[in-house]
Design a protein around this motif. Structure first.
Motif, PDB file in Angstrom:
ATOM      1  N   UNK A 407       0.818  -1.214   0.000  1.00  0.00           N
ATOM      2  CA  UNK A 407       0.000   0.000   0.000  1.00  0.00           C
ATOM      3  C   UNK A 407       0.848   1.258   0.000  1.00  0.00           C
ATOM      4  N   UNK A 408       1.860   1.288   0.874  1.00  0.00           N
ATOM      5  CA  UNK A 408       2.704   2.483   0.956  1.00  0.00           C
ATOM      6  C   UNK A 408       3.513   2.646  -0.332  1.00  0.00           C
ATOM      7  N   UNK A 409       4.018   1.515  -0.823  1.00  0.00           N
ATOM      8  CA  UNK A 409       4.869   1.544  -2.010  1.00  0.00           C
ATOM      9  C   UNK A 409       4.117   2.047  -3.235  1.00  0.00           C
ATOM     10  N   UNK A 410       2.886   1.646  -3.370  1.00  0.00           N
ATOM     11  CA  UNK A 410       2.159   2.007  -4.584  1.00  0.00           C
ATOM     12  C   UNK A 410       1.270   3.230  -4.421  1.00  0.00           C
ATOM     13  N   UNK A 411       1.382   3.887  -3.271  1.00  0.00           N
ATOM     14  CA  UNK A 411       0.670   5.155  -3.146  1.00  0.00           C
ATOM     15  C   UNK A 411       1.671   6.304  -3.006  1.00  0.00           C
ATOM     16  N   UNK A 412       2.453   6.275  -1.930  1.00  0.00           N
ATOM     17  CA  UNK A 412       3.351   7.406  -1.671  1.00  0.00           C
ATOM     18  C   UNK A 412       4.670   7.283  -2.415  1.00  0.00           C
ATOM     19  N   UNK A 413       5.060   6.072  -2.763  1.00  0.00           N
ATOM     20  CA  UNK A 413       6.405   5.885  -3.306  1.00  0.00           C
ATOM     21  C   UNK A 413       6.388   5.289  -4.707  1.00  0.00           C
ATOM     22  N   UNK A 416       9.695   6.764  -6.803  1.00  0.00           N
ATOM     23  CA  UNK A 416      10.945   6.072  -6.481  1.00  0.00           C
ATOM     24  C   UNK A 416      10.931   4.620  -6.937  1.00  0.00           C
ATOM     25  N   UNK A 417       9.779   3.983  -6.812  1.00  0.00           N
ATOM     26  CA  UNK A 417       9.670   2.587  -7.222  1.00  0.00           C
ATOM     27  C   UNK A 417       9.973   2.445  -8.714  1.00  0.00           C
ATOM     28  N   UNK A 418       9.411   3.347  -9.514  1.00  0.00           N
ATOM     29  CA  UNK A 418       9.662   3.309 -10.953  1.00  0.00           C
ATOM     30  C   UNK A 418      11.130   3.587 -11.249  1.00  0.00           C
ATOM     31  N   UNK A 419      11.701   4.540 -10.501  1.00  0.00           N
ATOM     32  CA  UNK A 419      13.110   4.880 -10.729  1.00  0.00           C
ATOM     33  C   UNK A 419      14.006   3.678 -10.428  1.00  0.00           C
ATOM     34  N   UNK A 420      13.690   2.980  -9.335  1.00  0.00           N
ATOM     35  CA  UNK A 420      14.485   1.800  -9.007  1.00  0.00           C
ATOM     36  C   UNK A 420      14.331   0.741 -10.093  1.00  0.00           C
ATOM     37  N   UNK A 421      13.108   0.631 -10.616  1.00  0.00           N
ATOM     38  CA  UNK A 421      12.884  -0.333 -11.693  1.00  0.00           C
ATOM     39  C   UNK A 421      13.741   0.006 -12.907  1.00  0.00           C
ATOM     40  N   UNK A 422      13.798   1.307 -13.238  1.00  0.00           N
ATOM     41  CA  UNK A 422      14.626   1.732 -14.373  1.00  0.00           C
ATOM     42  C   UNK A 422      16.095   1.470 -14.084  1.00  0.00           C
TER      43      UNK A 422
ATOM     44  N   UNK B  67      17.735  -2.805  -0.956  1.00  0.00           N
ATOM     45  CA  UNK B  67      17.982  -4.170  -1.432  1.00  0.00           C
ATOM     46  C   UNK B  67      17.933  -4.210  -2.963  1.00  0.00           C
ATOM     47  N   UNK B  68      16.971  -3.503  -3.539  1.00  0.00           N
ATOM     48  CA  UNK B  68      16.864  -3.490  -5.010  1.00  0.00           C
ATOM     49  C   UNK B  68      18.100  -2.851  -5.636  1.00  0.00           C
ATOM     50  N   UNK B  69      18.538  -1.720  -5.052  1.00  0.00           N
ATOM     51  CA  UNK B  69      19.712  -1.049  -5.603  1.00  0.00           C
ATOM     52  C   UNK B  69      20.962  -1.913  -5.401  1.00  0.00           C
ATOM     53  N   UNK B  70      21.030  -2.601  -4.260  1.00  0.00           N
ATOM     54  CA  UNK B  70      22.183  -3.469  -4.014  1.00  0.00           C
ATOM     55  C   UNK B  70      22.244  -4.585  -5.046  1.00  0.00           C
ATOM     56  N   UNK B  71      21.072  -5.095  -5.417  1.00  0.00           N
ATOM     57  CA  UNK B  71      21.051  -6.156  -6.435  1.00  0.00           C
ATOM     58  C   UNK B  71      21.598  -5.625  -7.754  1.00  0.00           C
ATOM     59  N   UNK B  72      21.183  -4.404  -8.124  1.00  0.00           N
ATOM     60  CA  UNK B  72      21.690  -3.797  -9.357  1.00  0.00           C
ATOM     61  C   UNK B  72      23.193  -3.576  -9.258  1.00  0.00           C
TER      62      UNK B  72
END
Lengths: 485, 101
Positions: A407-413, A416-422, B67-72
């Protein structure tokens, strides 16, 4: 105490594994010790109520990342690579001294100070089979912050520092008989004392109402913390203001009662009302009566409503079974009012009059129970203004669970989540590029061919000194090709 | 909460210090890298401990990101180590001094 013991054991293993990772000579063993360290840390996450992260730690760190490490170690044959050139002995002494200094620098602030107390209860859990949930809503006019103490069968509990119009958190209290004291938070004097019985599995909201430190009274409302389906909501009304029973009517969206008219002020507050052809001026259209006739000092039963922002009116009636389409505060108006002419209908204002105490748009939050406490507030005028204290609560997903993190990840963050995915995508491409064999060496074919930026004729002209091709016949214009026709 | 958050922070601090020691003490690039992972983990432990202390889920979100960044980082770092090993046939960090002034 057991938890402390567990912490010392697991933490000790983590530290020993980390030291072994550094000092053992074989790199493969070193990686295995690091895995042990990660597993210990995952265990500590469990103790810190972070089960989701604990599993991520095991799967991603101890699993995926360390497999990658071991793979590279074995691939490069690096397991013994270092043993040949040990560092001089003074270096390790230096490192240890440096490490101790570093530890001291970070650790010093924690030795004497200590953190302020954090939040003890992380989430609201429903009442269990042998306890009940209790909270207090402060709706007593002209009374400062209060402390509510419960003492009885299950021990002593305190709901501290509840200000006017504020609500305390829920606390779990073992079922049984209790004495409830309301205490002034500043002076410590006990304002009122009463006894309650808390049934197992019940949820109780205490409401402090009444006027002033002498008039304060304690009411109870049967509350409900269970979540409801999204889009729905439950509503409970507590009447802490009017000797006459109070009803809650829904005016429908975007429809408001006219409460401001001075001509219609009654002794209770502002009145409204209407009727076509009656003596009264403004029309009232009431969608439905949500809650009827809540006596003074009592709470209603819960009713199901939709979430949204409806306009709700609290109406006191001396005796009205159904306050509906039209309400009238003037008896004589009632007499001339003909229900048959009214479209919205079903009017049944019996004897007495209806007075609107307050009309407002309320934010009815979905998925939970909302308690509306109707009380009065002293704004300095010669009479008290009605005031609604609203408290909404529901059982939320438990702390550290995938649900809450999601919930927190897909509302407030989300960003950042997309940036980490990229970032992960870029890292993937980077890893491919880096480990590609001969990635930086141009292929022989490309190297052999020269690209010439100028036409050959101009190069020759520059070298020989005169133009070539100027005296050669040139085509003035492209001739139309005859073959095409 | 049985164990106070200070103890977790002190443990985290110890692990972080051990990670720093590993980075300074070892010459094998892979082991230096593993020590960096240890430091990241120590920081994560502190974040989770503070998240528990304040009852805020944000700490968990940050750990998730770390953790995600560490994996990258591991994927790219190990690819770099493999590439370096190809060209120099060594992953001793003392052998890598092309950029020193």
């Amino acid at each position: 105490m057991n938890e402390l013991l567990l912490f010392i054991i697991v933490g000790g293993v983590a530290v020993v594994a980390a030291m072994a990772m550094i000092f053992v000579e074989n790199t493969v063993y070193s990686a295995l010790f690091l895995i042990l360290n990660f597993v210990c840390v995952a265990f500590l996450y469990l103790m810190l109520e972070a089960p989701f992260l604990s599993m991520i730690q095991l799967a991603v760190y101890a699993g995926a990342i360390m497999v990658l490490f071991l793979f590279v170690i074995m691939l490069l044959g690096a397991d013994q690579a270092e043993g040949a050139t040990p560092r001089p002995r003074w270096a390790s002494v230096g490192v240890i001294v440096l490490a101790l200094l570093f530890a001291a620098a970070i650790g010093l602030p924690f030795t004497g100070l200590g953190l302020p107390p954090g939040s003890g209860a992380l989430q609201l859990t429903p009442p269990t089979a042998d306890d009940s949930l209790v909270r207090v809503i402060h709706g007593a006019t002209d009374v400062g912050p209060v402390i509510v103490n419960l003492s009885g069968d299950g021990g002593d509990f305190a709901l501290s520092d509840v200000d006017f119009a504020a609500t305390s958190d829920f606390v779990h209290v073992p079922a049984g008989d209790y004495t409830v004291q309301i205490q002034d938070a500043e002076t410590g004097t006990i304002l009122i004392q009463s006894s309650v019985t808390l049934a197992a599995g019940s949820t109780q909201t205490f409401v402090a109402y009444g006027e002033g430190v002498t008039g304060i009274t304690l009411g109870t409302v049967a509350d409900n913390v269970a979540a409801v389906q999204d889009g729905d909501s439950r509503l409970i009304v507590f009447n802490g203001i009017s000797e006459a029973p109070v009803s809650l009517v829904d005016l429908g969206t975007n429809r408001r009662l006219d409460t401001g008219s001075s001509a219609q002020t009654t002794e209770e507050g502002t009145a409204i009302v209407t009727a076509e052809g009656g003596a009264v001026t403004s029309e009232v259209v009431l969608d439905e009566v949500l809650i009827t006739d809540v006596p003074f000092g009592e709470g209603s039963v819960e009713v199901a409503v939709d979430e949204g922002n409806p306009s709700l009116a609290f109406i006191t009636t001396t005796s009205v079974e159904t306050v509906s389409a039209y309400a009238d505060y003037e008896r004589e108006a009632d007499a001339t009012f003909d229900p048959a002419e009214a479209e919205a209908v079903d009017v049944e204002v019996t004897d007495g009059y209806a007075t609107v105490l307050t009309v407002s748009e309320y934010d009815i939050q979905g998925g939970r129970t909302q308690v509306l406490v109707l009380t009065a507030e002293d704004l300095g005028g010669d009479q008290l203004t009605p005031r609604i204290v609203s408290a909404a609560v529901a059982v939320i997903p438990s702390f550290g669970s995938p649900e809450l993190i999601g919930q927190v990840l897909f509302t407030d963050y989300v960003l950042p989540f997309q940036l980490v995915a990229i970032l992960l995508l870029v890292a993937m491409i980077g890893a491919i590029v880096l480990s590609q064999r001969e990635s930086f060496v141009p292929s022989p074919r490309l190297r052999g061919r020269r690209r010439v930026s100028r036409p050959l004729a101009s190069v020759i002209a520059a070298q020989t000194g005169h133009e070539i091709g100027s005296d050669t016949p040139q085509l003035e214009a492209p001739e139309p090709t005859s073959s095409g026709d | 909460m049985g164990v106070s958050v200070e103890l977790y922070v002190i443990l985290s601090m110890l692990l972080f210090t051990l990670g720093v020691m590993g980075v300074l003490y070892r010459k094998n690039a892979i082991r230096v890298f593993m020590s960096v992972e240890l430091m990241l983990n120590a920081a994560n432990l502190a974040l989770v401990a503070f998240a528990r202390h304040w009852g805020q889920a944000e700490g968990h979100i940050f750990v998730f990101f770390v953790i995600a960044v560490a994996a990258a980082e591991v994927a790219v770092g190990l690819a770099l180590i493999v590439a370096i090993f190809r060209t120099k046939s060594s992953i001793n960090i003392d052998d890598l001094h092309e950029l020193e002034g």
